[in-house]
Write an enzyme that holds these catalytic residues in place. Structure first.
Site, PDB file in Angstrom:
ATOM      1  N   HIS A  37      74.398 100.690 -13.826  1.00 20.23           N
ATOM      2  CA  HIS A  37      73.377 101.709 -13.524  1.00 20.23           C
ATOM      3  C   HIS A  37      73.359 101.989 -12.019  1.00 20.23           C
ATOM      4  O   HIS A  37      73.282 103.145 -11.594  1.00 20.23           O
ATOM      5  CB  HIS A  37      71.977 101.200 -13.879  1.00 20.23           C
ATOM      6  CG  HIS A  37      71.694 101.106 -15.348  1.00 20.23           C
ATOM      7  ND1 HIS A  37      71.383  99.925 -15.966  1.00 20.23           N
ATOM      8  CD2 HIS A  37      71.639 102.067 -16.309  1.00 20.23           C
ATOM      9  CE1 HIS A  37      71.139 100.134 -17.246  1.00 20.23           C
ATOM     10  NE2 HIS A  37      71.306 101.428 -17.496  1.00 20.23           N
ATOM     11  N   ASP A 153      78.600 104.925 -23.412  1.00 18.10           N
ATOM     12  CA  ASP A 153      77.993 105.629 -24.550  1.00 18.10           C
ATOM     13  C   ASP A 153      78.679 106.993 -24.663  1.00 18.10           C
ATOM     14  O   ASP A 153      78.063 108.043 -24.438  1.00 18.10           O
ATOM     15  CB  ASP A 153      76.494 105.773 -24.318  1.00 18.10           C
ATOM     16  CG  ASP A 153      75.813 104.423 -24.234  1.00 18.10           C
ATOM     17  OD1 ASP A 153      75.778 103.720 -25.245  1.00 18.10           O
ATOM     18  OD2 ASP A 153      75.362 104.056 -23.137  1.00 18.10           O
TER      19      ASP A 153
HETATM   20  O1  PAF Z   1      71.723 105.563 -22.455  1.00 18.75           O
HETATM   21  C1  PAF Z   1      70.502 105.346 -22.380  1.00 18.75           C
HETATM   22  O2  PAF Z   1      70.032 104.477 -21.651  1.00 18.75           O
HETATM   23  C2  PAF Z   1      69.551 106.172 -23.229  1.00 18.75           C
HETATM   24  O3  PAF Z   1      70.128 106.480 -24.448  1.00 18.75           O
HETATM   25  C3  PAF Z   1      69.061 107.453 -22.512  1.00 18.75           C
HETATM   26  C4  PAF Z   1      70.194 108.401 -22.209  1.00 18.75           C
HETATM   27  C5  PAF Z   1      68.350 107.052 -21.237  1.00 18.75           C
HETATM   28  C6  PAF Z   1      68.061 108.178 -23.406  1.00 18.75           C
HETATM   29  O4  PAF Z   1      66.971 107.379 -23.738  1.00 18.75           O
END
Ligand code: PAF
Length: 283
Positions: A37, A153
């Site tokens: 992140h 993802d």
């Molecule tokens: O990938 C994530 O953390 C979640 O799916 C997101 C994109 C923040 C949506 O809640």
């Protein structure tokens, strides 16, 4: 660093940024921030004047109540990590569920044109409608110029692109590389739920994907699938939920390779009741 809990405050901030002719990037997260992140936040800071990090565990994308309940929530720790990156150009939007959904905790319906049906969509029914719903809401509130999503993802990224196109939202979607632990395990907020020993052996999931990529030209798809299945089954800590090879754009499952098409492998594995996903480009 500023922290907004109310949509109205976030909206006002975004309007001021735009009025000052500055750019705003959005990094949507569900918190429990890890180095992956933080690398996305750094990238967003490199490309925008201001960056909003949303921290919101979105109930409508969880099809399993136990998974929602045990999802890690560590806001203070997250804020500290973000403070360490930038105090002036970063802000956090961390609303309560009621602020976002009011009394109507349901997903909108989007025609995601099949992108939501296989793999994650098959095993987590309704998941992508929930993701598309929250991301649309976050875009409406924060009005970013660009929004950043990790390729771990990958299917989510395709769904979000589709939703943005369907809803004609003027946001550039920026994909970000998968960030990995030293052993290859894709970074995920869920990794903190693993014991240290399993976290170490879970590097095996990525090794299986790498093996698949290295053998993609020589072997047929069913052979690759059978072999990866065997590799995962050889360690009883891991239970394979699915391993699929799909066309990289449509995400339609592939049974035979076709010339001039790009393919990707996708995997979901349970370890100690924690669901881990990963994917890799094959050609
Ligand atoms: O990938 C994530 O953390 C979640 O799916 C997101 C994109 C923040 C949506 O809640």
């Amino acid at each position: 660093m500023r922290l907004f809990e109310l949509s109205a405050d976030m909206q006002k901030f975004s309007a001021n940024v735009r009025a000052a002719n500055l750019t705003l990037g959005l990094v949507p997260t569900m918190g429990a921030l890890h180095a992956g992140h933080l690398s996305i936040v750094e990238k967003a800071l490199g490309e925008n004047d201001r960056v909003a990090v949303s921290i919101f565990v979105n109930p409508t994308q969880f099809n399993n109540p136990e998974d929602l309940q045990k999802y890690p929530r560590v806001l203070d720790e997250d804020l500290q990590k973000l403070e360490g990156i930038s105090q002036n150009r970063l802000l956090v939007f961390a609303p309560l569920v009621k602020e976002i959904y009011g009394d109507n905790l349901i997903s909108d319906r989007f025609d995601l044109q099949g992108l939501d049906l296989e793999m994650e969509g098959k095993y987590r029914p309704g998941h992508f409608q929930g993701v598309a719903t929250i991301v649309k809401k976050l875009f409406q509130i924060t009005k970013p110029h660009k929004a950043y999503f990790g390729e771990k993802d990958y299917q989510q990224l395709a769904v979000i692109r589709k939703m943005t196109q369907l809803e004609q939202m003027p946001v550039e979607i920026v994909p970000c590389n998968i960030y990995r632990e030293k052993n290859g395990l894709a970074m995920s907020s869920r990794n903190r739920l693993l014991s240290p020993a399993t976290k170490e052996t879970a590097g095996y999931i990525f090794s299986a994907l790498q093996w698949c990529a290295a053998n993609f030209d020589e072997k047929e798809i069913d052979e690759l699938k059978a072999e990866v299945g065997k590799k995962i089954a050889s360690d009883s800590t891991f239970a394979l939920e699915y391993f699929e090879i799909a066309e990289a754009d449509s995400l339609q499952l592939a049974e035979k390779k076709e010339e001039n098409k790009k393919y990707r492998a996708f995997i979901a594995v349970f370890a100690e009741n924690v669901r881990l996903i990963d994917n890799i480009a094959l050609n």
